[in-house]
Write a protein that holds these residues in place. Structure first.
Motif, PDB file in Angstrom:
ATOM      1  N   ILE A  38       0.978  -1.347  -0.143  1.00  0.00           N
ATOM      2  CA  ILE A  38      -0.009   0.138  -0.008  1.00  0.00           C
ATOM      3  C   ILE A  38       0.994   1.149  -0.065  1.00  0.00           C
ATOM      4  N   SER A  39       0.398   2.429  -0.657  1.00  0.00           N
ATOM      5  CA  SER A  39       1.182   3.547  -0.731  1.00  0.00           C
ATOM      6  C   SER A  39       1.176   4.210   0.652  1.00  0.00           C
ATOM      7  N   ASP A  40       2.201   5.065   0.780  1.00  0.00           N
ATOM      8  CA  ASP A  40       2.387   5.695   2.018  1.00  0.00           C
ATOM      9  C   ASP A  40       1.219   6.772   2.333  1.00  0.00           C
ATOM     10  N   ASP A  41       0.583   7.028   1.361  1.00  0.00           N
ATOM     11  CA  ASP A  41      -0.591   7.889   1.669  1.00  0.00           C
ATOM     12  C   ASP A  41      -1.949   7.062   1.956  1.00  0.00           C
ATOM     13  N   TYR A  42      -1.824   5.798   1.770  1.00  0.00           N
ATOM     14  CA  TYR A  42      -2.916   4.790   1.862  1.00  0.00           C
ATOM     15  C   TYR A  42      -3.956   4.981   0.751  1.00  0.00           C
ATOM     16  N   LYS A  43      -3.715   5.607  -0.412  1.00  0.00           N
ATOM     17  CA  LYS A  43      -4.435   5.749  -1.259  1.00  0.00           C
ATOM     18  C   LYS A  43      -4.468   4.670  -2.321  1.00  0.00           C
ATOM     19  N   GLN A  44      -3.459   4.232  -2.564  1.00  0.00           N
ATOM     20  CA  GLN A  44      -3.381   3.068  -3.619  1.00  0.00           C
ATOM     21  C   GLN A  44      -2.779   1.841  -3.086  1.00  0.00           C
ATOM     22  N   SER A  45      -3.144   0.634  -3.850  1.00  0.00           N
ATOM     23  CA  SER A  45      -2.729  -0.670  -3.234  1.00  0.00           C
ATOM     24  C   SER A  45      -2.186  -1.453  -4.658  1.00  0.00           C
ATOM     25  N   PHE A 105      14.236 -11.985  -5.483  1.00  0.00           N
ATOM     26  CA  PHE A 105      13.916 -10.539  -4.864  1.00  0.00           C
ATOM     27  C   PHE A 105      14.351  -9.300  -5.783  1.00  0.00           C
ATOM     28  N   THR A 106      14.051  -9.687  -6.909  1.00  0.00           N
ATOM     29  CA  THR A 106      14.068  -8.577  -8.019  1.00  0.00           C
ATOM     30  C   THR A 106      12.725  -8.363  -8.541  1.00  0.00           C
ATOM     31  N   GLU A 107      12.415  -7.234  -8.571  1.00  0.00           N
ATOM     32  CA  GLU A 107      10.822  -6.902  -8.987  1.00  0.00           C
ATOM     33  C   GLU A 107      10.864  -7.393 -10.666  1.00  0.00           C
ATOM     34  N   LYS A 108       9.485  -8.232 -10.791  1.00  0.00           N
ATOM     35  CA  LYS A 108       9.358  -8.900 -12.150  1.00  0.00           C
ATOM     36  C   LYS A 108       8.099  -8.106 -12.565  1.00  0.00           C
ATOM     37  N   GLN A 109       7.015  -8.064 -12.101  1.00  0.00           N
ATOM     38  CA  GLN A 109       5.631  -7.603 -12.399  1.00  0.00           C
ATOM     39  C   GLN A 109       4.957  -6.905 -11.306  1.00  0.00           C
ATOM     40  N   THR A 110       4.128  -5.910 -11.727  1.00  0.00           N
ATOM     41  CA  THR A 110       3.192  -5.149 -11.065  1.00  0.00           C
ATOM     42  C   THR A 110       1.701  -5.385 -11.518  1.00  0.00           C
ATOM     43  N   ILE A 111       0.719  -5.407 -10.650  1.00  0.00           N
ATOM     44  CA  ILE A 111      -0.367  -5.732 -10.808  1.00  0.00           C
ATOM     45  C   ILE A 111      -1.357  -4.710  -9.999  1.00  0.00           C
ATOM     46  N   LEU A 113      -2.429 -21.047 -11.332  1.00  0.00           N
ATOM     47  CA  LEU A 113      -1.488 -19.828 -11.469  1.00  0.00           C
ATOM     48  C   LEU A 113      -2.386 -18.571 -11.240  1.00  0.00           C
ATOM     49  N   ASP A 114      -3.654 -18.515 -10.984  1.00  0.00           N
ATOM     50  CA  ASP A 114      -4.368 -17.430 -10.755  1.00  0.00           C
ATOM     51  C   ASP A 114      -3.701 -16.731  -9.284  1.00  0.00           C
ATOM     52  N   ILE A 115      -3.974 -15.309  -9.147  1.00  0.00           N
ATOM     53  CA  ILE A 115      -3.359 -14.723  -8.002  1.00  0.00           C
ATOM     54  C   ILE A 115      -4.927 -14.432  -7.310  1.00  0.00           C
ATOM     55  N   CYS A 116      -4.841 -14.727  -6.057  1.00  0.00           N
ATOM     56  CA  CYS A 116      -6.088 -14.332  -5.173  1.00  0.00           C
ATOM     57  C   CYS A 116      -5.622 -13.531  -4.199  1.00  0.00           C
ATOM     58  N   VAL A 117      -6.405 -12.257  -4.033  1.00  0.00           N
ATOM     59  CA  VAL A 117      -6.290 -11.457  -3.019  1.00  0.00           C
ATOM     60  C   VAL A 117      -7.349 -10.772  -2.269  1.00  0.00           C
ATOM     61  N   VAL A 124      -9.462 -12.087  -7.960  1.00  0.00           N
ATOM     62  CA  VAL A 124      -8.825 -12.843  -8.573  1.00  0.00           C
ATOM     63  C   VAL A 124      -8.319 -12.504  -9.972  1.00  0.00           C
ATOM     64  N   VAL A 125      -6.879 -12.562 -10.057  1.00  0.00           N
ATOM     65  CA  VAL A 125      -6.345 -12.149 -11.661  1.00  0.00           C
ATOM     66  C   VAL A 125      -5.541 -13.398 -12.168  1.00  0.00           C
ATOM     67  N   ASN A 126      -5.654 -13.495 -13.495  1.00  0.00           N
ATOM     68  CA  ASN A 126      -4.724 -14.644 -14.003  1.00  0.00           C
ATOM     69  C   ASN A 126      -3.229 -14.286 -13.897  1.00  0.00           C
ATOM     70  N   GLN A 127      -2.557 -15.214 -14.325  1.00  0.00           N
ATOM     71  CA  GLN A 127      -1.026 -15.113 -14.081  1.00  0.00           C
ATOM     72  C   GLN A 127      -0.542 -13.598 -14.671  1.00  0.00           C
ATOM     73  N   SER A 128      -1.042 -13.239 -15.945  1.00  0.00           N
ATOM     74  CA  SER A 128      -0.586 -11.873 -16.520  1.00  0.00           C
ATOM     75  C   SER A 128      -1.204 -10.720 -15.698  1.00  0.00           C
ATOM     76  N   GLY A 129      -2.110 -10.838 -14.872  1.00  0.00           N
ATOM     77  CA  GLY A 129      -2.672  -9.683 -14.134  1.00  0.00           C
ATOM     78  C   GLY A 129      -4.118  -9.219 -14.645  1.00  0.00           C
ATOM     79  N   LYS A 130      -4.784  -9.881 -15.568  1.00  0.00           N
ATOM     80  CA  LYS A 130      -6.053  -9.736 -16.099  1.00  0.00           C
ATOM     81  C   LYS A 130      -7.084 -10.024 -15.052  1.00  0.00           C
ATOM     82  N   LEU A 131      -8.005  -9.221 -14.777  1.00  0.00           N
ATOM     83  CA  LEU A 131      -9.007  -9.685 -13.944  1.00  0.00           C
ATOM     84  C   LEU A 131      -9.612 -10.571 -14.301  1.00  0.00           C
ATOM     85  N   ARG A 132      -9.942 -11.954 -13.534  1.00  0.00           N
ATOM     86  CA  ARG A 132     -10.765 -12.913 -13.896  1.00  0.00           C
ATOM     87  C   ARG A 132     -12.328 -12.645 -13.249  1.00  0.00           C
TER      88      ARG A 132
END
Length: 550
Positions: A401-408, A416-422, A444-448, A458-466
């Motif tokens: 979450i961003s420091d101003d708590y407005k974005q997630s 340990f190297t950034e590879k993908q942002t969703i 390989l879905d990402i569930c949050v 839930v988004v798929n592996q490429s970050g598209k909303l399912r």
């Protein structure tokens, strides 16, 4: 080892496959036992040449030359060293005490394995590769057709939109013509009224001039003035002309109206590992129990917020202290780790090597515990880490979450190297309002869990909303408070409903299957499953519950 071979790898007859072979038919190229030789010779369709198997091997096998003694051939084989050697090498004592075999016998014992490998390669493995190659060629052949369908659909939608726009334009033109006619009719009516009054005025003016010219007393005395009547001018129509206010065309809205083209994505599928012919079949699919069973209760000593399974008997927990605890099913403390900063950890996870990872949202770090040493592996700027999970590819997925708590957002780290942002969907809208716990499903879905929005995203592996799951549709009067989340071997999604003291079980497409709510759950927080799909639930009442639900 073949199920019909002994511990010494005895080769069996090719016909009966039960008795050790002794002979070989040079014509038919098959190995025979004593009992099957006569049966084989009874076939008079060809002239057979049956010889001793040992003689056959000796006649067809050339001994390798010894690399150390050029004049010698290697007739022996060392089982321990895994190499052939000659009699002179044997006399040197280098292989003393090792298990020694005759190289022909060793070669013979390998023949069956070679034949078995050849058969598997020819009948099972190679055809699969050919099928894969054929499937790719088929996909390439259908490429033009499939993309032509997309182009045709786009053209058709364009024609529909064009017709709608043309209809709107024609309607506006028709409205303008109708307004013009009404305006003209009103002006004509006003003109007629004014013209009639003018005619009357002219007549009155002429009459007055005649009276003044004749000096007729009777006309003068009977004259009545109408000037006051005409001092009030007739009504004049003042119309407000219509105006056209063109709306600014918003390209995003126009895109949304026209329809979206989903992006082309490539998901690399790990090659399927074919089972060997001797491998046992996989166990049947497990079914959900009608009544989940509580099988163990672990007393943690604090309200545990996260739980990670080290194995079926041991779990890591973290709570409202600076210590992360490893406990067994009998609540025995096996290990305790203090965080590097002395802060309360935000979340915990385990790597593929079963090393512990924890997040520290106060100093914005991710830390690895390996060999009793703590190493800071990720340090964030402008964002604070929240929860973490390990993936099938041994990446880390991190909610932050961003420091101003407005974005997630969710970020994937590889080594340990950034590879993908969703963070956003296809329309540029934020996917998460307050991303919390996270898990990767078997597909390989990402569930949050998004506690702030009351949803599982839930988004798929490429970050598209399912899909988004916002609770059971029938419970419209109950709030949904998702916190912990995990997935099992059947791609079920399990999420802890904190306020309602229960766990929701969904299928991989977000369809509700059932609740777990009768196993002494109280404000459940973190979730995890072990390799046998037993569920561990971190409860606010200082316990972790082990539950069998399959």
């Amino acid at each position: 080892m073949h199920p019909r071979r002994s511990a010494q790898e005895v080769l069996l007859c090719d016909l009966c496959e039960t008795v050790p072979l002794q002979s070989h038919c040079k014509v038919c190229h098959i190995n025979l036992c004593v009992n099957c030789v006569n049966k084989h010779l009874a076939d008079s369709s060809k002239d057979h040449n049956v010889v001793s198997y040992v003689k056959h091997i000796k006649s067809t096998t050339s001994y390798p030359k010894c690399p150390k003694h050029a004049e010698k051939h290697c007739e022996l084989y060392c089982e321990k060293c895994g190499i052939p050697f000659c009699s002179t090498c044997n006399s040197s004592g280098k292989h003393k005490g090792h298990k020694i075999s005759d190289i022909l016998e060793k070669s013979g014992s390998k023949t069956g394995d070679l034949q078995k490998d050849l058969k598997e390669l020819e009948t099972r493995i190679y055809p699969q590769y050919e099928k894969m190659a054929s499937d790719v060629q088929t996909e390439k052949a259908e490429l033009d057709t499939n993309y032509e369908k997309l182009t045709t659909a786009t053209d058709q939608q364009g024609e529909i939109v064009h017709r709608e726009v043309t209809a709107i334009v024609n309607q506006r033109k028709s409205d303008i013509a109708e307004m013009k006619n009404k305006h003209l009719a009103a002006l004509n009516k006003n003109t007629d009224e004014i013209t009639n009054r003018i005619t009357e005025l002219r007549q009155i003016i002429q009459d007055l001039k005649k009276i003044l010219d004749t000096n007729d007393v009777s006309l003068t005395s009977t004259y009545k003035s109408r000037n006051s009547e005409f001092r009030t001018l007739p009504t004049k129509i003042r119309a407000t002309l219509p105006s056209f206010s063109p709306q600014k065309i918003n390209k995003d809205q126009l895109n949304e109206m026209f329809g979206y083209l989903s992006p082309l994505s490539f998901n690399t599928e790990n090659g399927e590992t074919m089972k060997s012919p001797e491998a046992v079949s996989s166990p049947p699919v497990k079914q959900l129990l009608d009544e989940p069973r509580l099988t163990a209760t672990i007393d943690t000593g604090y309200p545990p917020f996260s739980v990670s399974c080290l194995d079926e008997e041991q779990v890591w927990t973290r709570g409202n202290t600076k210590f992360i605890k490893l406990l067994n099913l009998r609540s025995k403390l096996l290990k305790s780790i203090q965080t590097k900063s002395g802060n309360m950890p935000r979340d915990i996870a385990l790597t593929r090597d079963r090393d512990l990872v924890y997040t520290d949202d106060r100093n914005k770090t991710v830390n690895l515990v390996k060999n009793k040493k703590i190493q800071t592996v990720i340090t964030l700027q402008g964002w604070g880490p929240r929860n973490v999970c390990n993936t099938a590819s041994d990446d880390l997925l991190l909610t932050m979450i961003s420091d101003d708590y407005k974005q997630s957002k969710v970020v994937r780290y590889s080594d340990f190297t950034e590879k993908q942002t969703i963070q956003f969907d296809d329309q540029g809208r934020p996917l998460y309002s307050s991303g919390e716990h996270i898990s990767e499903n078997r597909n390989l879905d990402i569930c949050v869990t998004d506690y702030g929005a009351g949803a599982v995203v839930v988004v798929n592996q490429s970050g598209k909303l399912r899909f988004r799951y916002t609770g059971h549709p029938s419970n419209t009067n109950e709030s949904f408070n998702p916190v912990g989340i995990t997935t099992d071997s059947h791609s079920h999604i399990l999420t802890a409903d904190y306020g309602c003291h229960r766990v929701h079980i969904l299928d991989q497409n977000g369809q509700f299957l059932r609740y777990i709510h009768n196993c002494e759950l109280f404000l459940p927080c973190g979730l995890c499953v072990d390799i046998r799909d037993n569920l561990f639930v971190a409860n606010y009442d200082n316990t972790v519950k082990k539950i069998q639900y399959l």
